[in-house]
Write a protein that holds these residues in place. Structure first.
Motif, PDB file in Angstrom:
ATOM      1  N   VAL A  25     154.233 -60.922  31.854  1.00 36.18           N
ATOM      2  CA  VAL A  25     153.303 -59.817  32.104  1.00 36.18           C
ATOM      3  C   VAL A  25     152.530 -60.062  33.396  1.00 36.18           C
ATOM      4  O   VAL A  25     152.323 -59.148  34.193  1.00 36.18           O
ATOM      5  N   VAL A  26     152.138 -61.298  33.631  1.00 42.11           N
ATOM      6  CA  VAL A  26     151.372 -61.632  34.835  1.00 42.11           C
ATOM      7  C   VAL A  26     152.289 -61.698  36.056  1.00 42.11           C
ATOM      8  O   VAL A  26     151.932 -61.230  37.128  1.00 42.11           O
ATOM      9  N   ALA A  27     153.471 -62.270  35.908  1.00 41.07           N
ATOM     10  CA  ALA A  27     154.440 -62.361  37.010  1.00 41.07           C
ATOM     11  C   ALA A  27     155.190 -61.035  37.089  1.00 41.07           C
ATOM     12  O   ALA A  27     156.329 -60.911  36.665  1.00 41.07           O
ATOM     13  N   LYS A  37     156.070 -62.639  42.066  1.00 42.36           N
ATOM     14  CA  LYS A  37     157.122 -62.273  41.122  1.00 42.36           C
ATOM     15  C   LYS A  37     157.692 -63.491  40.414  1.00 42.36           C
ATOM     16  O   LYS A  37     158.539 -63.362  39.548  1.00 42.36           O
ATOM     17  N   LYS A  38     157.241 -64.664  40.788  1.00 41.08           N
ATOM     18  CA  LYS A  38     157.828 -65.914  40.308  1.00 41.08           C
ATOM     19  C   LYS A  38     156.968 -66.577  39.236  1.00 41.08           C
ATOM     20  O   LYS A  38     155.775 -66.330  39.132  1.00 41.08           O
ATOM     21  N   ILE A  39     157.607 -67.445  38.471  1.00 42.54           N
ATOM     22  CA  ILE A  39     156.929 -68.287  37.484  1.00 42.54           C
ATOM     23  C   ILE A  39     157.125 -69.735  37.916  1.00 42.54           C
ATOM     24  O   ILE A  39     158.258 -70.167  38.129  1.00 42.54           O
ATOM     25  N   HIS A  51     153.360 -71.282  34.850  1.00 45.53           N
ATOM     26  CA  HIS A  51     152.220 -70.723  35.577  1.00 45.53           C
ATOM     27  C   HIS A  51     152.611 -69.401  36.225  1.00 45.53           C
ATOM     28  O   HIS A  51     153.676 -69.297  36.828  1.00 45.53           O
ATOM     29  N   ALA A  52     151.728 -68.407  36.138  1.00 42.45           N
ATOM     30  CA  ALA A  52     151.930 -67.123  36.807  1.00 42.45           C
ATOM     31  C   ALA A  52     150.586 -66.625  37.326  1.00 42.45           C
ATOM     32  O   ALA A  52     149.538 -66.926  36.753  1.00 42.45           O
TER      33      ALA A  52
END
Length: 73
Positions: A25-27, A37-39, A51-52
Motif C-alpha cells: 500500500v505504501v510502495a 515504487k520499490k520495497i 521497508h516502504a
C-alpha cells in the motif's frame, strides 16, 4: 551498499503474505518517483524487514525468520 547482493533467508510463507499487503500500500506502483515504487528488503537480527516510503508515510514490517544465512539489504 551493493544492489546485486543476494540474501539467504527462510521465513514462513504465511508470515510474509500477512505483512506484504501493508507494505505494498505504501510502495505505490503509480508514483511518479521510481524509487518510491520499490520495497527495501533487509535481513538482520533474526528478522526480515520490509521497508516502504511514499514521502508522506513510511512503513516497516518485521518478520521473524527461522534462518538467516547471509545478512544485508
Amino acid at each position: 551498499m551493493s544492489i546485486n547482493k543476494i540474501l539467504a533467508v527462510e521465513v514462513f510463507r504465511e508470515d510474509l503474505y500477512r505483512e506484504l499487503p501493508f507494505v505494498k500500500v505504501v510502495a505505490n506502483a503509480k508514483s511518479a518517483i521510481p524509487v518510491l515504487k520499490k520495497i527495501l528488503v533487509e535481513a538482520k537480527d533474526d528478522k526480515l524487514y520490509l521497508h516502504a516510503n511514499d514521502l508522506d508515510l513510511s512503513f516497516t514490517a518485521a518478520i521473524a525468520t527461522s534462518k538467516i544465512d547471509v545478512e544485508g539489504k
